[in-house]
Design an enzyme around this catalytic site. Sequence first.
Site, short mmCIF file in Angstrom:
data_model
loop_
_atom_site.label_atom_id
_atom_site.label_comp_id
_atom_site.label_asym_id
_atom_site.label_seq_id
_atom_site.Cartn_x
_atom_site.Cartn_y
_atom_site.Cartn_z
N TYR A 54 -49.94 -66.20 -19.96
CA TYR A 54 -48.62 -65.70 -20.35
C TYR A 54 -48.65 -65.33 -21.81
O TYR A 54 -49.10 -66.13 -22.64
CB TYR A 54 -47.55 -66.76 -20.12
CG TYR A 54 -46.56 -66.32 -19.08
CD1 TYR A 54 -45.77 -65.19 -19.29
CD2 TYR A 54 -46.43 -66.99 -17.88
CE1 TYR A 54 -44.89 -64.76 -18.32
CE2 TYR A 54 -45.55 -66.56 -16.90
CZ TYR A 54 -44.79 -65.44 -17.13
OH TYR A 54 -43.92 -65.01 -16.18
N GLU A 56 -45.84 -63.21 -23.75
CA GLU A 56 -44.74 -62.30 -24.11
C GLU A 56 -44.83 -61.95 -25.58
O GLU A 56 -45.23 -62.78 -26.41
CB GLU A 56 -43.40 -62.96 -23.80
CG GLU A 56 -43.09 -62.96 -22.31
CD GLU A 56 -41.78 -63.66 -21.98
OE1 GLU A 56 -41.12 -64.16 -22.89
OE2 GLU A 56 -41.45 -63.71 -20.79
N ASP A 200 -44.83 -36.72 -20.76
CA ASP A 200 -45.26 -37.66 -19.73
C ASP A 200 -46.56 -37.09 -19.15
O ASP A 200 -46.54 -36.17 -18.35
CB ASP A 200 -44.17 -37.79 -18.65
CG ASP A 200 -44.60 -38.73 -17.52
OD1 ASP A 200 -45.80 -39.05 -17.42
OD2 ASP A 200 -43.72 -39.13 -16.74
N THR A 226 -50.08 -42.97 -17.22
CA THR A 226 -50.59 -44.04 -16.38
C THR A 226 -52.10 -44.11 -16.60
O THR A 226 -52.73 -43.14 -17.05
CB THR A 226 -50.30 -43.80 -14.89
OG1 THR A 226 -50.74 -42.49 -14.55
CG2 THR A 226 -48.83 -43.94 -14.58
N LYS A 229 -54.72 -42.82 -12.65
CA LYS A 229 -54.85 -41.55 -11.93
C LYS A 229 -56.17 -40.91 -12.35
O LYS A 229 -57.22 -41.51 -12.13
CB LYS A 229 -53.63 -40.67 -12.22
CG LYS A 229 -52.31 -41.29 -11.70
CD LYS A 229 -51.16 -40.32 -11.81
CE LYS A 229 -49.89 -40.85 -11.18
NZ LYS A 229 -49.10 -41.72 -12.07
N ARG A 235 -54.52 -50.09 -12.56
CA ARG A 235 -53.16 -49.59 -12.33
C ARG A 235 -52.24 -50.03 -13.47
O ARG A 235 -52.21 -51.22 -13.83
CB ARG A 235 -52.66 -50.14 -11.00
CG ARG A 235 -51.34 -49.61 -10.52
CD ARG A 235 -51.21 -49.86 -9.04
NE ARG A 235 -52.13 -49.02 -8.31
CZ ARG A 235 -51.86 -47.78 -7.88
NH1 ARG A 235 -50.68 -47.25 -8.09
NH2 ARG A 235 -52.77 -47.08 -7.24
#
Length: 423
Positions: A54, A56, A200, A226, A229, A235
């Site tokens: 974890y 954050e 984008d 992303t 792709k 991912r």
Amino acid sequence: MTDDRSLETVDPELAGLVRKDVGRQNSSVHLIASENFVSRAVLQATGSVFTNKYAEGFPGRRYYEGCAVVDEMERLAQARALNLLGGVHANVQPHSGAQANMAVYFGLLQPGDKILGMRLDQGGHLTHGSPVNFSGRLYDFVSYGIDEQTERIDMEEVRRLAVEHQPKVVLAGYSAYPRHLDYEAFRSIADEIGAIFMVDAAHFIGLVAGKALPNPVEHADVVTFTTHKALRGARGGAVIANDEEIGKKIEKGLFPNAQGGSLYNQIAGKAVAFHEAAQPAFADYSQRILANAQAMAQRFVEEGVRLVTGGTDNHLMLLDIRSIDEEMTGKAAAKRLDSVGVTLNFNSIPNDPQPPFRTSGVRIGTPASTTQGLGTDQHAEVASLITAALRADESALDPIEARIREIAHAFPPYPEGFPGYVG
Ligand code: DSN
């Protein structure tokens, strides 16, 4: 002690599903424009113990202890992204492209602010203002489409809408547009109205990394993308800003506005992908994606199939299925092709009379099939086989499927199968 028995031993049911999907991936020709096959190294990184942490916040500013190693790893991913693509501030935490876009909107805008983006039904993306998406629900989107005759973005129209509506963000980018974007023209429109210019680049950032397409980071204030792709990584999403202050605002837009703890195993897989994309072999791969798309487009045209805009400049093309069979929908075409070993998706085409869940088109992309290893000859032949499968009577599909499977089996993405390196 953790349980160190294999997946197959602990959970044969789940292992069976992995095996099944390896089989599926190894026995079709894959033409979904947004998919790819990752390397063993990316799979290992995403399957690593970074999944346990974890963290954050951002490197050096965490809400948890024990973050020294993930800080080092996240900084490595950031540095590799900037080295690969340029820009001054990289954020590698978004879980997806949608959340990368969300981070930008949340970080730079207030709800109700205006954004100028491309219509989903003419090639844009859900997060570019679709009324069924958070973007269209929270922000006031003004949309540009394409010119009815040329089927290309009309930059005069973009300018007219920008001047009339004075959006705070001018957004370029697509999920189904087969032509180049005119970054200089978008930049000058954004400058004319004092807007932020955002790109984008989810679909094509891999081709940018491989230097096969122009780099939007050289023109835009912010570029989202992303990593799974054409870039062929784990991912997820990422954001690059050309200004430190804008980058910091986008950090807040992501955490705490949009996400909590990040997926550190995925970030590790992104770091590996940035490294892989910086190698000379990736430039060659990117060029082959384009050459394969050209080979397919040319063959479709020879076969009498109508392509939106008549062809492609990038990795994708849109087929108007009505030019093959007036009665057939895109959905029916995609289902039939799936049954004979070609995986793709149905997609609206500009001014489509069919609703989005039926459509008149299918979208084809070559990043995954190029990773499989198909060359220009095979891609051209697959275009002919697709056309034949859609023209044929249902009872005459067997020999077409046999040839498609033969090609697919000659180019499996994971020849070792499961448990090989996919397990
Ligand atoms: N819309 C997805 C696609 O292009 O397939 C990406 O979000």
